[in-house]
Design a protein around this motif. Structure first.
Motif, PDB file in Angstrom:
ATOM      1  N   ASN A  62      59.995  61.090  79.182  1.00  9.46           N
ATOM      2  CA  ASN A  62      58.772  61.481  80.009  1.00  9.46           C
ATOM      3  C   ASN A  62      57.935  60.289  80.148  1.00  9.46           C
ATOM      4  O   ASN A  62      57.550  59.506  79.177  1.00  9.46           O
ATOM      5  CB  ASN A  62      58.042  62.379  79.198  1.00  9.46           C
ATOM      6  CG  ASN A  62      56.659  62.984  79.944  1.00  9.46           C
ATOM      7  OD1 ASN A  62      56.278  62.277  80.632  1.00  9.46           O
ATOM      8  ND2 ASN A  62      56.370  64.121  79.568  1.00  9.46           N
ATOM      9  N   PRO A  63      57.936  59.942  81.638  1.00  5.58           N
ATOM     10  CA  PRO A  63      57.096  58.771  81.811  1.00  5.58           C
ATOM     11  C   PRO A  63      55.642  58.509  81.327  1.00  5.58           C
ATOM     12  O   PRO A  63      55.023  57.613  81.222  1.00  5.58           O
ATOM     13  CB  PRO A  63      57.233  58.627  83.249  1.00  5.58           C
ATOM     14  CG  PRO A  63      57.682  59.894  83.713  1.00  5.58           C
ATOM     15  CD  PRO A  63      58.386  60.605  82.590  1.00  5.58           C
ATOM     16  N   LYS A  64      55.104  59.667  81.346  1.00  2.00           N
ATOM     17  CA  LYS A  64      53.769  59.837  80.785  1.00  2.00           C
ATOM     18  C   LYS A  64      53.459  59.829  79.346  1.00  2.00           C
ATOM     19  O   LYS A  64      52.553  58.919  79.073  1.00  2.00           O
ATOM     20  CB  LYS A  64      53.253  61.379  81.216  1.00  2.00           C
ATOM     21  CG  LYS A  64      51.875  61.283  81.745  1.00  2.00           C
ATOM     22  CD  LYS A  64      51.508  62.678  82.201  1.00  2.00           C
ATOM     23  CE  LYS A  64      50.380  62.701  83.517  1.00  2.00           C
ATOM     24  NZ  LYS A  64      50.004  64.089  83.735  1.00  2.00           N
ATOM     25  N   THR A  65      54.328  60.244  78.563  1.00  3.66           N
ATOM     26  CA  THR A  65      54.058  60.218  77.040  1.00  3.66           C
ATOM     27  C   THR A  65      55.182  59.232  76.335  1.00  3.66           C
ATOM     28  O   THR A  65      54.875  58.938  75.286  1.00  3.66           O
ATOM     29  CB  THR A  65      54.273  61.608  76.530  1.00  3.66           C
ATOM     30  OG1 THR A  65      55.571  62.031  76.624  1.00  3.66           O
ATOM     31  CG2 THR A  65      53.306  62.598  77.148  1.00  3.66           C
TER      32      THR A  65
END
Length: 92
Positions: A62-65
């Protein structure tokens, strides 16, 4: 060129009414879509080939987390241009 422009081009080149031209284009694209959904290959000689390509499951992030996520296997439409199309595009 978008779908509406294709419908207008068909209408002008064949002298048929717009509703009939729209129906022809819709039947064409729906037939291609249904064939690909059923796993079939669609070949338009001299232009291109479409076929569903299977991709296995894999672990992504997940690029965000940054959390690891399992991506499910999937099928995507794949496009391969024909020789005549490549030659036409590369004409000088």
């Amino acid at each position: 060129m978008n779908k509406l422009e294709l419908i207008d081009k068909l209408r002008m080149s064949t002298s048929i009414a717009k509703p009939q031209a729209k129906k022809v284009v819709d039947v064409f694209f729906n037939s291609m879509t249904n064939a690909l959904a059923e796993g079939e290959r669609v070949e338009i000689r001299g232009l291109c080939t479409f076929f569903p390509k299977s991709y296995p499951s894999y672990v992504g992030r997940n690029p965000k987390t940054g959390q690891r996520v399992t991506i499910k296997p999937k099928k995507l439409p794949f496009f391969k241009s024909g020789k005549a199309l490549r030659d036409r595009i590369n004409e000088e």
